[in-house]
Design a protein around this motif. Sequence first.
Motif, PDB file in Angstrom:
ATOM      1  N   GLN A 208       0.843  -1.192   0.000  1.00 33.07           N
ATOM      2  CA  GLN A 208       0.000   0.000   0.000  1.00 33.07           C
ATOM      3  C   GLN A 208       0.883   1.249   0.000  1.00 33.07           C
ATOM      4  O   GLN A 208       1.114   1.872   1.034  1.00 33.07           O
ATOM      5  CB  GLN A 208      -0.930  -0.012   1.222  1.00 33.07           C
ATOM      6  CG  GLN A 208      -2.008  -1.076   1.182  1.00 33.07           C
ATOM      7  CD  GLN A 208      -2.947  -0.890   0.001  1.00 33.07           C
ATOM      8  OE1 GLN A 208      -3.352   0.235  -0.316  1.00 33.07           O
ATOM      9  NE2 GLN A 208      -3.305  -1.978  -0.654  1.00 33.07           N
ATOM     10  N   ASN A 209       1.411   1.584  -1.172  1.00 33.37           N
ATOM     11  CA  ASN A 209       2.204   2.806  -1.297  1.00 33.37           C
ATOM     12  C   ASN A 209       1.293   4.024  -1.319  1.00 33.37           C
ATOM     13  O   ASN A 209       0.132   3.940  -1.734  1.00 33.37           O
ATOM     14  CB  ASN A 209       3.047   2.769  -2.575  1.00 33.37           C
ATOM     15  CG  ASN A 209       4.204   1.789  -2.462  1.00 33.37           C
ATOM     16  OD1 ASN A 209       4.600   1.413  -1.363  1.00 33.37           O
ATOM     17  ND2 ASN A 209       4.747   1.368  -3.592  1.00 33.37           N
ATOM     18  N   ASN A 210       1.830   5.161  -0.891  1.00 30.50           N
ATOM     19  CA  ASN A 210       1.025   6.379  -0.862  1.00 30.50           C
ATOM     20  C   ASN A 210       1.866   7.578  -1.291  1.00 30.50           C
ATOM     21  O   ASN A 210       2.988   7.756  -0.822  1.00 30.50           O
ATOM     22  CB  ASN A 210       0.459   6.621   0.544  1.00 30.50           C
ATOM     23  CG  ASN A 210      -0.601   7.706   0.532  1.00 30.50           C
ATOM     24  OD1 ASN A 210      -1.290   7.906  -0.463  1.00 30.50           O
ATOM     25  ND2 ASN A 210      -0.752   8.406   1.634  1.00 30.50           N
ATOM     26  N   LEU A 211       1.318   8.371  -2.192  1.00 23.84           N
ATOM     27  CA  LEU A 211       1.952   9.597  -2.663  1.00 23.84           C
ATOM     28  C   LEU A 211       1.094  10.792  -2.258  1.00 23.84           C
ATOM     29  O   LEU A 211      -0.066  10.637  -1.873  1.00 23.84           O
ATOM     30  CB  LEU A 211       2.112   9.579  -4.189  1.00 23.84           C
ATOM     31  CG  LEU A 211       2.756   8.340  -4.822  1.00 23.84           C
ATOM     32  CD1 LEU A 211       2.885   8.531  -6.326  1.00 23.84           C
ATOM     33  CD2 LEU A 211       4.104   8.028  -4.199  1.00 23.84           C
ATOM     34  N   ILE A 260       5.160  16.561  -6.023  1.00 21.95           N
ATOM     35  CA  ILE A 260       4.819  15.171  -5.740  1.00 21.95           C
ATOM     36  C   ILE A 260       5.792  14.642  -4.692  1.00 21.95           C
ATOM     37  O   ILE A 260       7.003  14.828  -4.830  1.00 21.95           O
ATOM     38  CB  ILE A 260       4.912  14.278  -6.998  1.00 21.95           C
ATOM     39  CG1 ILE A 260       4.250  14.960  -8.192  1.00 21.95           C
ATOM     40  CG2 ILE A 260       4.330  12.899  -6.730  1.00 21.95           C
ATOM     41  CD1 ILE A 260       2.782  15.193  -8.041  1.00 21.95           C
ATOM     42  N   GLN A 261       5.277  13.991  -3.656  1.00 19.28           N
ATOM     43  CA  GLN A 261       6.149  13.436  -2.623  1.00 19.28           C
ATOM     44  C   GLN A 261       5.807  11.977  -2.366  1.00 19.28           C
ATOM     45  O   GLN A 261       4.629  11.594  -2.318  1.00 19.28           O
ATOM     46  CB  GLN A 261       6.038  14.212  -1.313  1.00 19.28           C
ATOM     47  CG  GLN A 261       7.021  13.696  -0.247  1.00 19.28           C
ATOM     48  CD  GLN A 261       7.082  14.594   0.957  1.00 19.28           C
ATOM     49  OE1 GLN A 261       6.057  15.000   1.464  1.00 19.28           O
ATOM     50  NE2 GLN A 261       8.285  14.903   1.436  1.00 19.28           N
ATOM     51  N   GLY A 262       6.859  11.164  -2.201  1.00 17.60           N
ATOM     52  CA  GLY A 262       6.678   9.767  -1.828  1.00 17.60           C
ATOM     53  C   GLY A 262       6.477   9.658  -0.331  1.00 17.60           C
ATOM     54  O   GLY A 262       7.439   9.674   0.433  1.00 17.60           O
ATOM     55  N   VAL A 263       5.219   9.581   0.109  1.00 17.19           N
ATOM     56  CA  VAL A 263       4.912   9.541   1.539  1.00 17.19           C
ATOM     57  C   VAL A 263       5.297   8.190   2.129  1.00 17.19           C
ATOM     58  O   VAL A 263       6.007   8.100   3.130  1.00 17.19           O
ATOM     59  CB  VAL A 263       3.414   9.831   1.782  1.00 17.19           C
ATOM     60  CG1 VAL A 263       3.092   9.752   3.276  1.00 17.19           C
ATOM     61  CG2 VAL A 263       3.035  11.193   1.231  1.00 17.19           C
ATOM     62  N   LYS A 264       4.808   7.129   1.507  1.00 17.60           N
ATOM     63  CA  LYS A 264       5.140   5.766   1.933  1.00 17.60           C
ATOM     64  C   LYS A 264       5.340   4.919   0.686  1.00 17.60           C
ATOM     65  O   LYS A 264       4.392   4.675  -0.050  1.00 17.60           O
ATOM     66  CB  LYS A 264       4.020   5.175   2.804  1.00 17.60           C
ATOM     67  CG  LYS A 264       4.305   3.766   3.274  1.00 17.60           C
ATOM     68  CD  LYS A 264       3.133   3.213   4.078  1.00 17.60           C
ATOM     69  CE  LYS A 264       3.415   1.771   4.499  1.00 17.60           C
ATOM     70  NZ  LYS A 264       2.266   1.186   5.230  1.00 17.60           N
ATOM     71  N   VAL A 265       6.570   4.514   0.438  1.00 19.95           N
ATOM     72  CA  VAL A 265       6.882   3.786  -0.790  1.00 19.95           C
ATOM     73  C   VAL A 265       7.806   2.621  -0.465  1.00 19.95           C
ATOM     74  O   VAL A 265       8.853   2.798   0.161  1.00 19.95           O
ATOM     75  CB  VAL A 265       7.550   4.708  -1.839  1.00 19.95           C
ATOM     76  CG1 VAL A 265       7.906   3.907  -3.094  1.00 19.95           C
ATOM     77  CG2 VAL A 265       6.651   5.874  -2.179  1.00 19.95           C
ATOM     78  N   ASP A 266       7.410   1.444  -0.908  1.00 16.40           N
ATOM     79  CA  ASP A 266       8.242   0.256  -0.785  1.00 16.40           C
ATOM     80  C   ASP A 266       9.028   0.101  -2.081  1.00 16.40           C
ATOM     81  O   ASP A 266       8.470  -0.300  -3.097  1.00 16.40           O
ATOM     82  CB  ASP A 266       7.369  -0.974  -0.519  1.00 16.40           C
ATOM     83  CG  ASP A 266       8.197  -2.240  -0.306  1.00 16.40           C
ATOM     84  OD1 ASP A 266       9.436  -2.132  -0.194  1.00 16.40           O
ATOM     85  OD2 ASP A 266       7.601  -3.331  -0.252  1.00 16.40           O
TER      86      ASP A 266
END
Length: 273
Positions: A208-211, A260-266
């Motif tokens: 569950q990635n989030n941008l 754009i920011q990678g909030v939570k990215v695996d």
Amino acid sequence: MKAYRTMEVLPIKKISQTILLAGFLFLLLTIPALAMDPAEVNYLQIQKSLDLMEQYNGTEMTTAEYLEIIWPQVYAKISPEHKKKLAAFTHIWELKELDRTDGGTGIGFTLNEAIGRERFALMDAIEKLEITEGEYQAIAQTEIYLDLSDDLRKHMSGMVRAQRGPDAGVRGGASITEGETQWFSKNVTANVTRISVDLQWENPANVQNNLSITIYSPDRCVFGPFIEAESFYSNPQKMQIHTYIVRPDNVAEGEWWYCIQGVKVDGVQNYTI
């Protein structure tokens, strides 16, 4: 028979107990502080500064004095040139009413207003400092910061302020990692009443990635950050942040910036915008 006194050990026990108690209290007081999340520490510092704003409300001072008293950790980082410029402004305590649209919230300042001239000077002074997004918003866009949820404020307190990079022009696709920030721009011509923004990505299986996306207008309004993504009914792994900004009397003409920011990215996340 000669009597011998038995040594009393009770005081030693008391001393030992006192030392143990003092050590326990020390750990009790210091461990939470040591273990506290840096974002939480920054969030609490911002709240303290906002409380000081209320305390000094109505006090006549320059903008430089305001920043030095209310935000000393930020004031220490700005250049002597900007300190001199801020010393020429009288700080204005008026908070502007938010400019609400169907797609976000902004503040419409102009250089014709004293509060606009002062706020722009503050923005210029802190724009390129290494501070958090929470600190920047609380200082430069106080009204927007106060309008955010507490959870979002805490999230922004852990986001390092992003600097606009050389990458210009909204493009079809890109990739991003956790904590990374990417900037794109789009030129908007005259007589445009609506801007639509659609950020999409497809999460890998069981991830569950989030941008997030924040939008900056040429007239210095800020919309977002938008971090609540929705999934497509046909594909739960495909995520989308869709928003639009509408103004009947036309949106600002010129260069709009998208952050754009990678909030939570695996790993690495591909996306389109």
